[in-house]
Scaffold this motif. Structure first.
Motif, PDB file in Angstrom:
ATOM      1  N   THR A 159      -4.048  -8.238 -11.310  1.00 14.17           N
ATOM      2  CA  THR A 159      -3.609  -8.522  -9.973  1.00 14.17           C
ATOM      3  C   THR A 159      -2.468  -7.572  -9.574  1.00 14.17           C
ATOM      4  O   THR A 159      -1.556  -7.691 -10.431  1.00 14.17           O
ATOM      5  N   VAL A 160      -2.722  -7.013  -8.480  1.00 21.25           N
ATOM      6  CA  VAL A 160      -1.731  -6.220  -7.981  1.00 21.25           C
ATOM      7  C   VAL A 160      -1.231  -6.718  -6.594  1.00 21.25           C
ATOM      8  O   VAL A 160      -2.079  -7.027  -5.491  1.00 21.25           O
ATOM      9  N   ILE A 161      -0.059  -7.063  -6.421  1.00 19.64           N
ATOM     10  CA  ILE A 161       0.707  -7.523  -5.087  1.00 19.64           C
ATOM     11  C   ILE A 161       1.623  -6.310  -4.686  1.00 19.64           C
ATOM     12  O   ILE A 161       2.742  -5.976  -5.247  1.00 19.64           O
ATOM     13  N   ASP A 162       1.079  -5.460  -3.692  1.00 23.07           N
ATOM     14  CA  ASP A 162       2.141  -4.525  -3.158  1.00 23.07           C
ATOM     15  C   ASP A 162       2.806  -4.920  -1.870  1.00 23.07           C
ATOM     16  O   ASP A 162       2.345  -4.980  -0.848  1.00 23.07           O
ATOM     17  N   GLY A 163       4.044  -5.313  -2.302  1.00 23.72           N
ATOM     18  CA  GLY A 163       4.924  -5.765  -0.931  1.00 23.72           C
ATOM     19  C   GLY A 163       6.121  -4.896  -0.809  1.00 23.72           C
ATOM     20  O   GLY A 163       6.871  -5.043  -0.201  1.00 23.72           O
ATOM     21  N   SER A 164       5.687  -3.583  -1.056  1.00 26.84           N
ATOM     22  CA  SER A 164       6.547  -2.422  -1.107  1.00 26.84           C
ATOM     23  C   SER A 164       6.576  -1.849   0.674  1.00 26.84           C
ATOM     24  O   SER A 164       5.477  -1.959   0.920  1.00 26.84           O
ATOM     25  N   ALA A 165       7.758  -1.231   0.745  1.00 26.88           N
ATOM     26  CA  ALA A 165       7.417  -0.481   2.350  1.00 26.88           C
ATOM     27  C   ALA A 165       6.540   0.770   2.178  1.00 26.88           C
ATOM     28  O   ALA A 165       5.949   1.019   3.156  1.00 26.88           O
ATOM     29  N   ARG A 166       6.405   1.331   1.179  1.00 26.85           N
ATOM     30  CA  ARG A 166       5.555   2.317   0.974  1.00 26.85           C
ATOM     31  C   ARG A 166       4.042   1.858   1.250  1.00 26.85           C
ATOM     32  O   ARG A 166       3.347   2.434   1.830  1.00 26.85           O
ATOM     33  N   GLY A 167       3.959   0.941   0.471  1.00 28.34           N
ATOM     34  CA  GLY A 167       2.471   0.145   0.478  1.00 28.34           C
ATOM     35  C   GLY A 167       2.150  -0.334   1.986  1.00 28.34           C
ATOM     36  O   GLY A 167       1.080   0.038   2.515  1.00 28.34           O
ATOM     37  N   ARG A 168       3.082  -0.907   2.437  1.00 27.96           N
ATOM     38  CA  ARG A 168       2.647  -1.117   3.963  1.00 27.96           C
ATOM     39  C   ARG A 168       2.541  -0.294   4.802  1.00 27.96           C
ATOM     40  O   ARG A 168       1.757  -0.219   5.624  1.00 27.96           O
ATOM     41  N   LEU A 169       3.508   0.900   4.718  1.00 30.56           N
ATOM     42  CA  LEU A 169       3.224   2.095   5.784  1.00 30.56           C
ATOM     43  C   LEU A 169       1.816   2.848   5.402  1.00 30.56           C
ATOM     44  O   LEU A 169       1.137   3.383   6.333  1.00 30.56           O
ATOM     45  N   THR A 170       1.525   2.785   4.298  1.00 28.02           N
ATOM     46  CA  THR A 170       0.106   3.406   3.823  1.00 28.02           C
ATOM     47  C   THR A 170      -0.810   2.524   4.182  1.00 28.02           C
ATOM     48  O   THR A 170      -1.972   3.107   4.904  1.00 28.02           O
TER      49      THR A 170
END
Length: 178
Positions: A159-170
């Protein structure tokens, strides 16, 4: 390596069942971890591919080297691995055993990568939230990756939860470009 995983899987399950029956999970973990470490030694690597040595000879080397760590039925298990020519798969076997154990004990290791260093209160808050969400005991390791810009990326097993700003921008860029 994937070939080793395929070879190791049934033996890891068997080792786990033996360890559970004997109530010796710690002892089996220790033995398998050390056996896995040994397979990375260049002298052991040469031994494992030496056509002059019989499978029994190879197994006996492991039994002797692991003597103090051998749980009940551990020597027999190593000799079965030797006869089946599965000693080179010990690293994968150890990893698979630990995965079975973690599932059985309902625990998971979580890796949290954040843009900035997390303080203890933040780590505790994340640990409690993850414990509730995953319904598991949590062990956390943290690292910093300034390229995330902000937020965190959480990895717990598959499981990967990407709550990073970079992830959101992507993700936003992907939506806008389609």
């Amino acid at each position: 390596m994937s070939d080793h995983i395929t070879q190791a899987r049934p033996y890891a399950r068997a080792a786990f069942e033996l360890a559970r029956e004997d109530k010796a999970l710690d002892a089996w973990s220790a033995m398998l971890a050390e056996a896995a470490r040994l397979t990375g030694d260049e002298r052991i690597e040469r031994l494992l591919v030496d056509p002059q040595r019989t499978p029994s000879d190879k197994g006996q080397v492991f039994v002797k080297l692991l003597d103090e760590l051998l749980p009940n039925r551990g020597a027999n298990f190593l000799m079965v691995l030797a006869r089946q020519q599965r000693l080179p798969a010990l690293a994968s076997l150890s990893d698979l055993f630990e995965a079975e154990r973690a599932e059985f004990e309902r625990r998971v290791s979580v890796e949290i990568t954040s843009a900035f260093e997390l303080d203890e209160a933040q780590k505790d808050k994340l640990a409690q939230a993850l414990k509730r969400r995953l319904n598991r005991e949590i062990t956390i390791t943290t690292s910093v990756d300034k390229t995330l810009l902000g937020g965190v990326v959480i990895r717990a097993g598959d499981t990967v939860i990407d709550g990073s700003a970079r992830g959101r921008l992507t993700r936003l860029s992907s939506i806008l470009n389609h």
